[in-house]
Motif scaffolding. Structure first.
Motif, PDB file in Angstrom:
ATOM      1  N   ASP A  65     -10.947 -17.307 -44.911  1.00  0.00           N
ATOM      2  CA  ASP A  65      -9.994 -16.861 -45.945  1.00  0.00           C
ATOM      3  C   ASP A  65      -9.142 -18.037 -46.402  1.00  0.00           C
ATOM      4  N   SER A  66      -8.726 -18.866 -45.419  1.00  0.00           N
ATOM      5  CA  SER A  66      -7.866 -20.018 -45.755  1.00  0.00           C
ATOM      6  C   SER A  66      -8.646 -20.964 -46.663  1.00  0.00           C
ATOM      7  N   ALA A  67      -9.923 -21.208 -46.304  1.00  0.00           N
ATOM      8  CA  ALA A  67     -10.764 -22.114 -47.122  1.00  0.00           C
ATOM      9  C   ALA A  67     -10.936 -21.532 -48.521  1.00  0.00           C
ATOM     10  N   LEU A  68     -11.171 -20.210 -48.590  1.00  0.00           N
ATOM     11  CA  LEU A  68     -11.345 -19.552 -49.903  1.00  0.00           C
ATOM     12  C   LEU A  68     -10.079 -19.698 -50.737  1.00  0.00           C
ATOM     13  N   THR A  69      -8.941 -19.438 -50.109  1.00  0.00           N
ATOM     14  CA  THR A  69      -7.675 -19.490 -50.854  1.00  0.00           C
ATOM     15  C   THR A  69      -7.369 -20.918 -51.294  1.00  0.00           C
ATOM     16  N   VAL A 111     -21.355  -9.252 -53.950  1.00  0.00           N
ATOM     17  CA  VAL A 111     -20.298 -10.123 -54.494  1.00  0.00           C
ATOM     18  C   VAL A 111     -20.401 -11.517 -53.889  1.00  0.00           C
ATOM     19  N   THR A 112     -20.605 -11.582 -52.582  1.00  0.00           N
ATOM     20  CA  THR A 112     -20.670 -12.904 -51.916  1.00  0.00           C
ATOM     21  C   THR A 112     -21.879 -13.695 -52.412  1.00  0.00           C
ATOM     22  N   ILE A 113     -23.023 -13.034 -52.579  1.00  0.00           N
ATOM     23  CA  ILE A 113     -24.235 -13.747 -53.055  1.00  0.00           C
ATOM     24  C   ILE A 113     -23.994 -14.260 -54.482  1.00  0.00           C
ATOM     25  N   ASP A 116     -20.104 -12.947 -40.748  1.00  0.00           N
ATOM     26  CA  ASP A 116     -19.452 -11.858 -39.984  1.00  0.00           C
ATOM     27  C   ASP A 116     -19.929 -10.501 -40.490  1.00  0.00           C
ATOM     28  N   ARG A 117     -19.940 -10.334 -41.802  1.00  0.00           N
ATOM     29  CA  ARG A 117     -20.298  -9.034 -42.400  1.00  0.00           C
ATOM     30  C   ARG A 117     -21.737  -8.688 -42.080  1.00  0.00           C
ATOM     31  N   LEU A 118     -22.583  -9.718 -42.013  1.00  0.00           N
ATOM     32  CA  LEU A 118     -24.017  -9.497 -41.759  1.00  0.00           C
ATOM     33  C   LEU A 118     -24.230  -9.075 -40.303  1.00  0.00           C
ATOM     34  N   SER A 145     -13.048  -4.429 -41.918  1.00  0.00           N
ATOM     35  CA  SER A 145     -14.365  -4.163 -42.546  1.00  0.00           C
ATOM     36  C   SER A 145     -14.220  -4.112 -44.069  1.00  0.00           C
ATOM     37  N   GLY A 146     -13.033  -4.546 -44.561  1.00  0.00           N
ATOM     38  CA  GLY A 146     -12.839  -4.574 -46.021  1.00  0.00           C
ATOM     39  C   GLY A 146     -12.641  -6.002 -46.503  1.00  0.00           C
ATOM     40  N   ALA A 147     -12.010  -6.123 -47.696  1.00  0.00           N
ATOM     41  CA  ALA A 147     -11.695  -7.476 -48.206  1.00  0.00           C
ATOM     42  C   ALA A 147     -10.191  -7.682 -47.968  1.00  0.00           C
ATOM     43  N   ALA A 148      -9.547  -8.484 -48.828  1.00  0.00           N
ATOM     44  CA  ALA A 148      -8.119  -8.769 -48.605  1.00  0.00           C
ATOM     45  C   ALA A 148      -7.342  -7.449 -48.535  1.00  0.00           C
ATOM     46  N   TRP A 149      -6.408  -7.396 -47.621  1.00  0.00           N
ATOM     47  CA  TRP A 149      -5.575  -6.204 -47.404  1.00  0.00           C
ATOM     48  C   TRP A 149      -6.448  -5.002 -47.075  1.00  0.00           C
ATOM     49  N   ASN A 191       4.822  -8.667 -42.605  1.00  0.00           N
ATOM     50  CA  ASN A 191       3.654  -9.020 -41.794  1.00  0.00           C
ATOM     51  C   ASN A 191       2.474  -9.294 -42.729  1.00  0.00           C
ATOM     52  N   PHE A 192       2.301 -10.546 -43.115  1.00  0.00           N
ATOM     53  CA  PHE A 192       1.221 -10.932 -44.042  1.00  0.00           C
ATOM     54  C   PHE A 192      -0.118 -10.509 -43.426  1.00  0.00           C
ATOM     55  N   PRO A 193      -1.080 -10.049 -44.243  1.00  0.00           N
ATOM     56  CA  PRO A 193      -2.352  -9.590 -43.655  1.00  0.00           C
ATOM     57  C   PRO A 193      -2.970 -10.658 -42.764  1.00  0.00           C
ATOM     58  N   PHE A 251      -5.499 -13.089 -41.257  1.00  0.00           N
ATOM     59  CA  PHE A 251      -6.667 -13.686 -41.905  1.00  0.00           C
ATOM     60  C   PHE A 251      -7.327 -14.708 -40.991  1.00  0.00           C
ATOM     61  N   ASN A 252      -8.322 -15.443 -41.510  1.00  0.00           N
ATOM     62  CA  ASN A 252      -9.089 -16.372 -40.651  1.00  0.00           C
ATOM     63  C   ASN A 252      -9.320 -17.689 -41.386  1.00  0.00           C
ATOM     64  N   VAL A 253     -10.079 -18.567 -40.783  1.00  0.00           N
ATOM     65  CA  VAL A 253     -10.328 -19.902 -41.362  1.00  0.00           C
ATOM     66  C   VAL A 253     -11.050 -19.753 -42.705  1.00  0.00           C
ATOM     67  N   GLU A 295     -18.123  -6.374 -39.917  1.00  0.00           N
ATOM     68  CA  GLU A 295     -16.664  -6.479 -40.120  1.00  0.00           C
ATOM     69  C   GLU A 295     -16.315  -7.958 -39.975  1.00  0.00           C
ATOM     70  N   VAL A 296     -15.102  -8.328 -40.389  1.00  0.00           N
ATOM     71  CA  VAL A 296     -14.681  -9.731 -40.344  1.00  0.00           C
ATOM     72  C   VAL A 296     -13.645  -9.904 -39.238  1.00  0.00           C
ATOM     73  N   VAL A 297     -13.769 -10.973 -38.451  1.00  0.00           N
ATOM     74  CA  VAL A 297     -12.801 -11.252 -37.374  1.00  0.00           C
ATOM     75  C   VAL A 297     -11.627 -12.014 -37.978  1.00  0.00           C
ATOM     76  N   ASP A 298     -10.420 -11.489 -37.787  1.00  0.00           N
ATOM     77  CA  ASP A 298      -9.201 -12.151 -38.301  1.00  0.00           C
ATOM     78  C   ASP A 298      -8.258 -12.414 -37.146  1.00  0.00           C
ATOM     79  N   PHE A 299      -7.451 -13.524 -37.274  1.00  0.00           N
ATOM     80  CA  PHE A 299      -6.541 -13.789 -36.156  1.00  0.00           C
ATOM     81  C   PHE A 299      -5.263 -14.535 -36.519  1.00  0.00           C
TER      82      PHE A 299
HETATM   83  C1  LIG Z   1      -9.110 -14.650 -49.207  1.00  0.00           C
HETATM   84  C2  LIG Z   1     -10.148 -13.840 -49.909  1.00  0.00           C
HETATM   85  C3  LIG Z   1     -10.516 -12.611 -49.106  1.00  0.00           C
HETATM   86  C4  LIG Z   1     -11.937 -12.748 -48.533  1.00  0.00           C
HETATM   87  O1  LIG Z   1     -12.868 -12.765 -49.629  1.00  0.00           O
HETATM   88  C5  LIG Z   1     -14.206 -12.940 -49.361  1.00  0.00           C
HETATM   89  O2  LIG Z   1     -14.671 -12.960 -48.264  1.00  0.00           O
HETATM   90  C6  LIG Z   1     -15.056 -13.114 -50.588  1.00  0.00           C
HETATM   91  C7  LIG Z   1     -16.026 -14.252 -50.457  1.00  0.00           C
HETATM   92  C8  LIG Z   1     -15.820 -11.877 -50.869  1.00  0.00           C
HETATM   93  C9  LIG Z   1     -14.954 -10.721 -51.331  1.00  0.00           C
HETATM   94  C10 LIG Z   1     -15.716  -9.446 -51.136  1.00  0.00           C
HETATM   95  C11 LIG Z   1     -14.615 -10.875 -52.796  1.00  0.00           C
HETATM   96  C12 LIG Z   1     -13.253 -11.410 -52.999  1.00  0.00           C
HETATM   97  C13 LIG Z   1     -12.230 -10.328 -53.058  1.00  0.00           C
HETATM   98  C14 LIG Z   1     -10.963 -10.873 -53.622  1.00  0.00           C
HETATM   99  C15 LIG Z   1      -9.831 -10.498 -52.800  1.00  0.00           C
HETATM  100  O3  LIG Z   1      -9.972  -9.922 -51.749  1.00  0.00           O
HETATM  101  C16 LIG Z   1      -8.488 -10.918 -53.299  1.00  0.00           C
HETATM  102  C17 LIG Z   1      -8.155 -12.205 -52.670  1.00  0.00           C
HETATM  103  C18 LIG Z   1      -6.727 -12.589 -52.885  1.00  0.00           C
HETATM  104  C19 LIG Z   1      -6.410 -13.757 -52.024  1.00  0.00           C
HETATM  105  C20 LIG Z   1      -6.233 -15.023 -52.861  1.00  0.00           C
HETATM  106  C21 LIG Z   1      -7.427 -15.841 -52.992  1.00  0.00           C
HETATM  107  C22 LIG Z   1      -5.154 -13.546 -51.291  1.00  0.00           C
HETATM  108  C23 LIG Z   1      -5.030 -13.637 -49.944  1.00  0.00           C
HETATM  109  C24 LIG Z   1      -5.705 -12.811 -49.045  1.00  0.00           C
HETATM  110  C25 LIG Z   1      -5.456 -12.871 -47.700  1.00  0.00           C
HETATM  111  C26 LIG Z   1      -4.927 -14.094 -47.003  1.00  0.00           C
HETATM  112  O4  LIG Z   1      -5.883 -15.108 -47.044  1.00  0.00           O
HETATM  113  C27 LIG Z   1      -5.376 -16.348 -46.674  1.00  0.00           C
HETATM  114  C28 LIG Z   1      -5.661 -11.691 -46.840  1.00  0.00           C
HETATM  115  C29 LIG Z   1      -6.934 -11.753 -46.092  1.00  0.00           C
HETATM  116  C30 LIG Z   1      -6.988 -10.620 -45.078  1.00  0.00           C
HETATM  117  O5  LIG Z   1      -6.846  -9.352 -45.738  1.00  0.00           O
HETATM  118  C31 LIG Z   1      -8.283 -10.616 -44.276  1.00  0.00           C
HETATM  119  O6  LIG Z   1      -8.293  -9.512 -43.398  1.00  0.00           O
HETATM  120  C32 LIG Z   1      -9.475 -10.560 -45.200  1.00  0.00           C
HETATM  121  C33 LIG Z   1     -10.775 -10.608 -44.429  1.00  0.00           C
HETATM  122  O7  LIG Z   1     -10.788 -11.770 -43.586  1.00  0.00           O
HETATM  123  C34 LIG Z   1     -11.968 -10.639 -45.382  1.00  0.00           C
HETATM  124  N1  LIG Z   1     -11.830 -11.712 -46.343  1.00  0.00           N
HETATM  125  C35 LIG Z   1     -12.191 -11.555 -47.646  1.00  0.00           C
HETATM  126  O8  LIG Z   1     -12.686 -10.536 -48.107  1.00  0.00           O
END
Ligand SMILES: CCC[C@@H]1OC(=O)[C@@H](C)C[C@H](C)CCCCC(=O)CCC[C@@H](CC)/C=C\C=C(/COC)CC[C@@H](O)[C@@H](O)C[C@H](O)CNC1=O
Length: 156
Positions: free
Chosen positions: A130-134, A64-66, A103-105, A47-51, A122-124, A126-128, A109-113
């Motif tokens: 997140d991969s597209a964003l990265t 932030v997303t908008i 997912d958030r709407l 239910s959070g962002a990365a990590w 153990n890398f956090p 993540f999902n498709v 929470e966000v589904v990760d797998f």
């Molecule tokens: C990837 C962006 C995260 C994604 O941001 C989003 O949705 C955007 C559109 C909206 C956020 C509120 C704003 C960005 C926050 C920036 C951030 O967080 C730093 C990003 C670092 C990143 C380099 C770009 C490294 C890597 C991350 C991870 C591995 O990704 C391959 C770990 C993913 C797992 O923690 C997983 O549980 C996350 C869960 O799925 C929710 N995902 C989000 O919040």
């Protein structure tokens, strides 16, 4: 120009399809070994962002997303006409951001797998999306570097 929105739509479709499959076919916390000690498919929620940062702050994530989506669409309309890499990068970010937004709407929470163990870390999970964003973020950086170099060549 529409091609790039199609790319974003395809990313959203793949993201939502994979998340739907995980939710329907796996228990929360269930893990399938794909490559022993390296790659697992683990049903996880975040239910959070990365990590897992800013856990539960849904309003913040909506805002932030908008903002991210508005900036990306603005940039796609304005700058991406003559820069293919940038246009593809922005469509990846657009698809990823909307994928997690859905997912958030609907799930709060966000589904990760995708669960990778890199050198026993153990890398956090993540999902498709997140991969597209990265990938999108990395491509924007590459497009910017290439663009600077091109500018550097023409001005000299
Ligand atoms: C990837 C962006 C995260 C994604 O941001 C989003 O949705 C955007 C559109 C909206 C956020 C509120 C704003 C960005 C926050 C920036 C951030 O967080 C730093 C990003 C670092 C990143 C380099 C770009 C490294 C890597 C991350 C991870 C591995 O990704 C391959 C770990 C993913 C797992 O923690 C997983 O549980 C996350 C869960 O799925 C929710 N995902 C989000 O919040």
């Amino acid at each position: 120009m529409f091609l790039y929105y199609i790319i974003a739509l395809i990313i959203i479709a793949i993201d939502q399809l994979t998340k739907w499959t995980i939710v329907k076919t796996m228990e929360l916390g269930e893990s399938i070994t794909v490559i022993q000690d390296f790659f697992y498919i683990t049903s996880h929620r975040n239910s959070g962002a990365a990590w897992g940062i800013l856990e539960g702050k849904m309003l913040f994530f909506y805002i932030v997303t908008i903002v991210v989506v508005i900036c990306v669409v603005y940039y796609m309309q304005k700058h991406a006409k003559n820069d293919k890499i940038l246009a593809v990068a922005l469509s990846f970010i657009l698809g990823g951001a909307i994928g997690n937004f859905i997912d958030r709407l609907f799930r709060q929470e966000v589904v990760d797998f995708f669960n990778f163990y890199i050198f026993n870390y153990n890398f956090p999970i993540f999902n498709v999306a997140d991969s597209a964003l990265t990938v999108g973020v990395i491509l924007v950086i590459i497009a910017t570097i290439l663009d600077e170099r091109k500018k550097g060549k023409t001005t000299k």
